[in-house]
Write an enzyme that holds these catalytic residues in place. Structure first.
Site, PDB file in Angstrom:
ATOM      1  N   HIS A 130      80.216  50.344  16.904  1.00  0.00           N
ATOM      2  CA  HIS A 130      79.589  50.715  15.626  1.00  0.00           C
ATOM      3  C   HIS A 130      80.077  52.083  15.174  1.00  0.00           C
ATOM      4  O   HIS A 130      80.413  52.274  13.997  1.00  0.00           O
ATOM      5  CB  HIS A 130      78.066  50.711  15.789  1.00  0.00           C
ATOM      6  N   GLU A 131      80.117  53.039  16.094  1.00  0.00           N
ATOM      7  CA  GLU A 131      80.579  54.388  15.726  1.00  0.00           C
ATOM      8  C   GLU A 131      82.050  54.378  15.338  1.00  0.00           C
ATOM      9  O   GLU A 131      82.458  55.071  14.403  1.00  0.00           O
ATOM     10  CB  GLU A 131      80.313  55.360  16.878  1.00  0.00           C
ATOM     11  N   GLU A 197      75.473  51.696   6.836  1.00  0.00           N
ATOM     12  CA  GLU A 197      75.076  51.226   8.159  1.00  0.00           C
ATOM     13  C   GLU A 197      75.310  49.727   8.351  1.00  0.00           C
ATOM     14  O   GLU A 197      75.760  49.300   9.414  1.00  0.00           O
ATOM     15  CB  GLU A 197      73.609  51.569   8.426  1.00  0.00           C
TER      16      GLU A 197
END
Length: 303
Positions: A130-131, A197
């Site tokens: 995700h990062e 996000e």
């Protein structure tokens, strides 16, 4: 469209500098404040990553000091087609992580020690993916610059309240400025963060290979955040949008003042993504077994 929206939101943050400057010192104050905003933008472009890492007392690790984590990030970066980022550990019991850096060649990812204690290897992989998705989307610069701008604007508003200015004869106006200017910056910053996000969740799930790993990780992180105070985050609230889950207490509500979408909504989107991919199991029943930070590994790309 996302790039245009982000540019407009950053322009709104810069304009807030001008408004606060006008309240403090009229047209001259507005010009000074806009000059400060330009200088802050330039400074943040080059230094925002170091500021964020320093605020959370992150320490850089390598293949010798944290071989499992660094090896995991290296494999994920290769799968994502990205340069190897710098890897940091944050000595904090709250499970969480963030990415920063002005571009993929100068990126860094940071995980808390709490994250490594609570999550399995597969879940840690999903979080790091995700990062890296934020890095791939070049969100890291936008989010760190917006954090720096929001923090500087709050300081400017407090300066105006303490020292007054063209509105010094109206203390209520100064008080409103001190409250509303940082609040406006917070709302703009949240709009930037929340819009990105879901994209990072989707791309991160593609990088790690299983959306359910990230769904399970998000639920565990959200639970850990609700039980653990991250004092460094509380001391530097402008950095909250950088994290995979809002590290501030009481910040998990999917409303106007949340830096992130509700965890339940993100998990639902990931479960739907898994079903579309033919996986079909709900996140709760598909949670990975504990990994190197807790025992047996489950099967899959990381097994």
């Amino acid at each position: 469209m996302n790039v245009v929206k982000t540019a407009l939101l950053l322009a709104a943050l810069t304009a807030l500098f001008g408004v606060v400057g006008y309240w403090i010192g009229g047209s001259g104050g507005m010009l000074i404040a806009l000059g400060l905003a330009a200088a802050t933008n330039l400074y943040a472009w080059w230094n925002s990553d170091r500021l964020a890492l320093k605020a959370h007392r992150a320490r850089e690790v390598d293949a010798r000091t944290a071989p499992e984590l660094v090896g995991l990030v290296e494999e994920l970066a290769r799968r994502a087609g990205l340069p190897m980022p710098r890897v940091y550990l944050i000595d904090n019991p709250q499970p969480n992580a963030f990415a920063t850096g002005r571009n993929p060649a100068n990126a860094a990812v940071a995980a808390t020690t709490g994250l490594l204690r609570v999550l399995s290897r597969e879940e840690v992989a999903a979080v790091m993916a995700h990062e890296l998705a934020h890095v791939k989307n070049r969100d890291t610069l936008i989010m760190t610059v917006s954090a720096t701008l929001a923090g500087a604007l709050a300081t400017l508003a407090q300066f105006g309240f303490i020292f007054g200015g063209r509105e010094r004869q109206n203390p209520l106006a100064l008080l409103a400025m001190m409250i509303l200017a940082p609040l406006g910056a917070m709302i703009v910053q949240m709009a930037i963060s929340r819009a990105r996000e879901y994209d990072a969740d989707r791309i991160g799930a593609e990088i790690c290979g299983n959306p359910l790993w990230l769904a399970s990780a998000l639920e565990k992180i959200a639970g850990g955040v609700s039980r653990t105070v991250n004092q460094d985050a509380e001391n530097h609230p402008a950095t909250a949008p950088l994290f995979i889950v809002n590290p501030l207490k009481g910040g998990a509500i999917d409303g106007l003042f949340s830096t992130h979408p509700a965890t339940a909504n993100r998990v639902a989107a990931l479960v739907a993504m898994a079903r579309e991919s033919g996986m079909g199991a709900p996140a709760a029943s598909a949670a990975p077994a504990p990994g190197p930070w807790g025992g047996r590994r489950s099967r899959g790309p990381w097994g």
